[in-house]
Design an enzyme around this catalytic site. Structure first.
Site, short mmCIF file in Angstrom:
data_model
loop_
_atom_site.label_atom_id
_atom_site.label_comp_id
_atom_site.label_asym_id
_atom_site.label_seq_id
_atom_site.Cartn_x
_atom_site.Cartn_y
_atom_site.Cartn_z
NE ARG A 157 -33.44 -13.84 1.43
CZ ARG A 157 -33.64 -13.56 0.08
NH1 ARG A 157 -32.36 -13.60 -0.55
NH2 ARG A 157 -34.74 -13.46 -0.47
CG ASP A 342 -41.06 -21.29 -7.36
OD1 ASP A 342 -39.95 -21.30 -7.37
OD2 ASP A 342 -41.71 -20.59 -6.56
CD1 TRP A 430 -37.22 -15.89 2.32
CD2 TRP A 430 -35.85 -15.35 3.76
NE1 TRP A 430 -37.79 -14.94 2.90
CE2 TRP A 430 -37.03 -14.68 3.99
CE3 TRP A 430 -34.62 -15.34 4.60
CZ2 TRP A 430 -37.03 -13.51 4.82
CZ3 TRP A 430 -35.01 -14.35 5.65
CH2 TRP A 430 -36.07 -13.38 5.89
CB CYS A 654 -51.05 -5.11 -10.95
SG CYS A 654 -51.09 -4.22 -12.66
CG HIS A 658 -50.22 -3.08 -6.21
ND1 HIS A 658 -50.00 -1.89 -5.61
CD2 HIS A 658 -49.40 -2.78 -7.73
CE1 HIS A 658 -49.14 -1.10 -5.89
NE2 HIS A 658 -48.76 -1.44 -7.08
#
Length: 739
Positions: A157, A342, A430, A654, A658
């Site tokens: 950043r 979270d 953010w 994964c 992806h």
């Protein structure tokens, strides 16, 4: 000004000549690093920013001296040459190809005609801010396999420019000081306490009081958070503050850890990590000579695993004020006690002077993930306001007497999975907000983006949660997330994105613009009456800051997350922005209706640095749309059970990069479309690290050849399903094989 830039170019040329016989060519032809372990530290001639200069930033409004422009980090430009009357004449003046298809999140620093910025993989560039010509570049040569350790892409950043040096923190945990004139490395320190753990750094360092402050990331993988202050001149450690307690059988590192430990009860959080990383916001307050830390989520996310005896789990999801010189705590405020979702508090912190309830106060402003906008007295940490700024279902309100959120008991996911807002991307992440103190509003990129939270099947079956040393440690069900989504699809809240002018004292939206995708860019407000924002559809838009009306728009053809900045050189105002998608939303991948497709999915994720001025006439060529056809797949012989096993393994290891259900969002390879050669080399890539230098590390520590065969079966099965739908041979694709 132009003479100063000429001096920089001459100094760089001399440095390059000296280094010619000392350095081997970098592996990336776009980056020629000016580095030397043997050269003495050069005398500083460029980038002479110090505390006094940042404190008096209003006296030089043409520069962008710090991450948030000033120490207050309000990100509001006083420039007004580009305004509501002239913005229609705004045009591109130069563009620079960043040479990568990975995400761009940096805030450039512009001082005395030079722009300093970072790109993916922590690479640093100094360019002429008027022409875009490169003056120097530095590549810290982060090992490609470190990309596996990054939860949310190989991002960076930005830098701090201070006392003639440029400071960058690399993805692999080093803090590096460069000479601002030449890019020559002056010193480097390793900031990581345990290299067996998956620590990373993606945030920009902050500089003040002769110190450089830096945190880290990695909570999803299981690490313990901390922030360190280093001497700006020598790189020596000055102090370190841990954000969560460690092994309780060992002495506390500092008194605050004794306080924190009392709020962690039961369990063995220190073995998993505990979390609490400070991966973004660190703000210096010259009025109180203190540093504010925005602290992240727990590790694992679920508190019943992390701290089964209850407790608030300090200092997770907290704003912590430290003495800038000693690192000792002055006060703290916890936005989400016992975080279970979270809900990091690492989002940008801004400082302002405001009149609150008739009293003039110096306040701290933050819109963290949990959906409440906090106004806090910087003197003592007293909560003054906590209004919701997006859709919030996990809590009903914040009790202003206790300062604590009141959780919604109907959405406890311990026994049954639940759709909850915000999801882990937060109501705000953010991406930068902009504070307009004169108007009394904050221009805020907000989102409604839910997740179906459910406890880990492993924990539900056994009551035990074992740390996955080579993968994510969340405590929620991820391996079977596709099945959870499909089973509850009818109840899913619709994802949406917003740009809003929000009054933090009243909680009222002055205006709101809805954006067709939720994952959009940071914001810049200006005294010219404008608000600039880039979005997922690839448009940079200038809005009227009074009512949200779009006054100007430019199609960059690439999704945007980075914030715009504005500066003035030789009487001309400029606006610059980086384009490039990815970051924390890699997991979501290709969106499902009604969410619009991001530009990077349509045209490819080609990172660029774009700069605009009134009368700019440069042309950005429209790219060709990406061929998104899916190759024909071989006839599947795998059993339903084998494909289901592959689905769970894919979800565990994964999907974070992806994409969910093997649908990439455009910046990471879409495995449905890989070539025959990649299919043939599948095990060499996944187990032997054939593409480690490009960021695809080996997973041989957690996967076997049997595992990769099952993952390969699942990838081919998903590719076949989506291909048949695209060809019109079936109406719907099968998305899960789990029962």
């Amino acid at each position: 000004m132009r003479a100063l830039i000429t001096v920089v170019a001459i100094v760089v040329a001399i440095a390059a000549l000296i280094l010619f016989v000392q350095n081997e060519p970098t592996s990336d032809p776009a980056v020629t690093s000016a580095t030397s372990e043997d050269l003495a530290a050069p005398t500083a001639t460029i980038g002479l920013i110090d505390d006094a200069r940042i404190n008096n930033a209003e006296s030089e409004p043409g520069n962008w001296l710090a991450y948030g422009r000033t120490y207050e980090e309000q990100r509001f430009s006083p420039l007004k040459q580009i305004n509501r009357e002239t913005v229609s004449e705004l045009g591109l003046t130069w563009s620079r190809d960043m040479g990568t298809n990975r995400v761009q999140e940096a805030t450039p620093i512009i001082v005395d005609g030079v722009m300093f910025l970072t790109s993916s993989w922590s690479r640093v560039f100094a360019v002429d801010a008027v022409t875009g010509d490169q003056l120097w570049a530095y590549d810290p040569k982060v090992p490609g396999e470190w990309g596996r350790r990054a939860c949310c892409d190989v991002v960076n950043r930005g830098v701090a420019v201070y006392q003639g040096r440029v400071y960058v923190a690399s993805l692999d945990g080093r803090l590096i000081a460069l000479d601002a004139a030449t890019g020559i490395k002056v010193w480097e320190v390793d900031t990581i306490i345990d290299r067996d753990r998956f620590y990373t750094i993606t945030g920009a360092p902050r500089a003040a009081k002769g110190k450089i402050f830096i945190g880290n990331g990695g909570a999803e993988f299981g690490v313990r958070g901390y922030v360190t202050a280093y001497d700006a001149e020598t790189g020596e450690q000055v102090w370190r503050f841990y954000t969560v307690p460690g092994d309780p059988s060992l002495p506390f590192e500092h008194p605050e850890m004794e306080l924190a430990a009392e709020t962690w009860k039961g369990g063995e959080w220190w073995k998993i990590g505990g979390g609490g990383t400070v991966w973004n916001s660190i703000v210096y307050d010259p009025d109180f000579d203190q540093i504010y830390l925005g602290v992240g989520n727990g590790s694992p996310w679920t508190r019943v695993i992390r701290s089964p005896g209850g407790g608030d789990n300090l200092f997770l999801a907290s704003i912590v004020a430290l003495d800038a010189d000693t690192g000792r705590m002055n006060w703290y405020y916890q936005t989400t006690p016992g975080d279970n979702w979270d809900y990091t508090a690492v989002q940008d912190i801004a400082l302002a002077d405001m009149t609150v309830d008739g009293v003039d106060r110096k306040v701290l402003l933050q819109a963290p993930k949990n959906g409440f906008f906090y106004v806090i007295d910087r003197a003592d940490g007293k909560l003054l306001r906590a209004h919701p700024f997006a859709t919030v279902t996990w809590a009903t309100h914040v009790d202003m007497e206790t300062g604590r959120p009141v959780e919604n008991p109907d959405l406890n996911y311990l026994e049954k999975e639940q759709w909850i807002l915000p999801g882990p991307l937060g109501a705000h992440n953010w991406q930068a907000m902009s504070v307009d103190t004169a108007a009394g509003v904050v221009y805020l990129p907000a989102q409604d983006n839910p997740l179906i939270y459910g406890m880990s099947e492993e924990w539900k079956a056994s009551g035990v949660y074992k740390r996955n040393e080579g993968g994510w440690n969340l405590g929620i069900e991820i391996a079977g997330i596709a099945q959870l989504l499909l089973n509850n699809l009818e109840d899913q809240p619709t994802p949406k994105g917003y740009l809003k002018a929000f009054d933090p004292l009243t909680g009222i939206d002055k205006w709101v613009v809805e954006i067709p995708h939720y994952w959009n860019g940071g914001v810049l407000g200006t005294a010219g009456g404008l608000v600039f924002q880039g979005d997922a559809l690839g448009y940079l838009t200038a809005y009227n800051k009074d009512n949200g009306e779009a006054l100007w728009q430019f199609n960059t053809y690439t999704s945007i997350l980075a914030p715009p900045v504005s500066f003035m050189i030789d009487g001309i105002q400029y606006v610059s922005i980086l384009t490039g998608n990815g970051g924390g939303d890699l997991f979501a991948g290709e969106p499902l209706p009604p969410v619009s497709e991001p530009a990077s999915l349509t045209y490819g994720n080609y990172g660029k640095l774009l700069t605009f001025k009134i009368g700019g006439d440069a042309v950005l060529e429209a790219p060709t749309a990406v061929d998104r056809s899916i190759p024909e797949q071989p006839v599947l012989t795998a059993s339903i059970e084998d494909i289901a096993r592959g689905e769970r393994l894919y979800g565990t290891y994964c999907g974070f990069c992806h994409g969910l259900i093997v649908r990439s969002g455009g910046s990471i390879s879409d495995l449905r479309r890989i070539s025959d050669a990649s299919h043939d080399a599948f095990d060499k890539i996944v187990l032997e690290g054939l593409m480690a230098s490009a960021g695809m590390a080996s997973f041989a520590d957690v996967l076997t050849t049997e595992d990769t065969a099952r993952i390969h079966d699942y990838v081919r099965a998903r590719a076949s399903e989506d291909r048949e739908v695209a060809l019109g041979n079936q109406d719907e694709a099968r998305l899960t094989w789990l029962q």
